[in-house]
Write a protein that holds these residues in place. Structure first.
Motif, PDB file in Angstrom:
ATOM      1  N   LEU A   1       0.825  -1.208   0.000  1.00 50.18           N
ATOM      2  CA  LEU A   1       0.000   0.000   0.000  1.00 50.18           C
ATOM      3  C   LEU A   1       0.860   1.258   0.000  1.00 50.18           C
ATOM      4  N   MET A   2       0.482   2.237  -0.809  1.00 44.68           N
ATOM      5  CA  MET A   2       1.151   3.535  -0.826  1.00 44.68           C
ATOM      6  C   MET A   2       0.342   4.500   0.033  1.00 44.68           C
ATOM      7  N   ILE A   3       0.926   4.872   1.165  1.00 40.54           N
ATOM      8  CA  ILE A   3       0.232   5.676   2.162  1.00 40.54           C
ATOM      9  C   ILE A   3       0.702   7.123   2.100  1.00 40.54           C
ATOM     10  N   SER A   4      -0.261   8.018   1.973  1.00 40.68           N
ATOM     11  CA  SER A   4       0.003   9.455   2.031  1.00 40.68           C
ATOM     12  C   SER A   4      -0.492   9.971   3.379  1.00 40.68           C
ATOM     13  N   VAL A   5       0.306  10.801   4.044  1.00 40.99           N
ATOM     14  CA  VAL A   5      -0.128  11.391   5.305  1.00 40.99           C
ATOM     15  C   VAL A   5      -0.496  12.852   5.067  1.00 40.99           C
ATOM     16  N   ASP A   6      -1.718  13.199   5.449  1.00 40.51           N
ATOM     17  CA  ASP A   6      -2.270  14.534   5.252  1.00 40.51           C
ATOM     18  C   ASP A   6      -1.972  15.367   6.498  1.00 40.51           C
ATOM     19  N   THR A   7      -0.889  16.139   6.457  1.00 38.04           N
ATOM     20  CA  THR A   7      -0.501  16.969   7.593  1.00 38.04           C
ATOM     21  C   THR A   7       0.294  18.175   7.117  1.00 38.04           C
TER      22      THR A   7
END
Length: 284
Positions: free
Chosen positions: A102-108
């Motif tokens: 899985l390619m995880i993007s963190v929204d911060t």
């Protein structure tokens, strides 16, 4: 704006050593670990729920999952870094364990949260402030050497919708992003995605003016991410609600794809993937 301030054209994204082909648009599913996101059905309050929703998104064709622990809806309550980390890290760690591909993007928008999330298993940083709300963000991205999504926003989530003003919305957004891109290039940050920031410090009229001129962002020769999913620019025009804005989202996503968008950030993955497949038939 000098041509040399822009990056070379990019057709791929290096995510943790894996090249992602963006010549065919991709979908990013939204996973909100917040109690107050504007679309209630996007809120996830347990690890089990996050796992189920992520599995659903992947089965429906999502290439990325974007995880947020800080609500950025207009007027949202500010929370501490520690609370944001408490919401994010257990989920990121578990998703990285259960879905290793899985390619995880963190929204911060916080550098500390971004760095901790990358170490926990995330692969991309999605910054709604493009570095404006944390002066350490650019240096952190450069050190981590991960893809970086920069979004245009006027103000912050608490005040961004208080009478936003632009001389020319399209030119002002492009000029602001160009200045940020020049700084990123100087730091040798090459995997960059730009987001015009629909709904962030913009009136409904501003949003549609941006969408109408979305192809102008090709000047950067970078992938463009569009996030209009179930936003007020849809349901305010239609006199409905976020819960009833799927059809409108599909319409605007279709327009965005026709204007060159590379990534659709959405609450509803299946419908976005179908948009991409149908638009691809037009381009064959």
């Amino acid at each position: 704006m000098a041509e040399k301030t822009f990056f070379e054209p990019k057709k791929s994204l290096n995510v943790h050593g894996k090249l992602i082909d963006l010549s065919q648009p991709k979908v990013m599913g939204i996973l909100n670990m917040t109690p107050d996101s504007f679309y209630s059905n996007s809120r996830t309050n347990s690890i089990d729920q996050a796992l189920k929703k992520t599995e659903q998104f992947l089965n429906e064709g999502a290439s990325f999952i974007d995880i947020g622990g800080y609500s950025s809806r207009p007027g949202a309550t500010d929370i501490s870094e520690d609370e944001e980390l408490q919401r994010l890290l257990p989920i990121i760690e578990k998703l990285a364990q259960v879905f290793p591909e899985l390619m995880i993007s963190v929204d911060t928008f916080r550098a500390k949260v971004a760095e901790a999330s990358i170490h926990a298993g995330a692969h991309l940083i999605n910054d709604i402030s493009a570095g404006d709300l944390d002066e350490g963000m650019f240096e952190t991205v450069a050190r981590l050497r991960v893809p970086y999504i920069i979004m245009h926003m006027q103000g912050n989530p608490q005040n961004m919708q208080h009478q936003p003003f632009y001389k020319n919305i399209v030119l002002d957004v492009i000029d602001d992003l160009a200045k940020k891109l020049a700084k990123l290039k100087a730091l040798h940050i090459h995997d960059v995605i730009i987001d015009p920031g629909f709904g962030f410090g913009k009136t409904t009229e501003h949003n549609y003016e941006l969408l109408n001129h979305l192809e102008d962002f090709k000047i950067f020769k970078l992938p463009v991410l569009v996030g209009v999913s179930r936003k007020g620019m849809i349901h305010k025009v239609l006199g409905t609600s976020a819960n009833e804005a799927l059809n409108g989202t599909t319409v605007l996503n279709t327009i965005a794809l026709q204007k060159g968008t590379s990534i659709l950030r959405v609450h509803d993955v299946k419908e976005a993937v179908e948009c991409i497949k149908l638009i691809a038939c037009l381009n064959n």
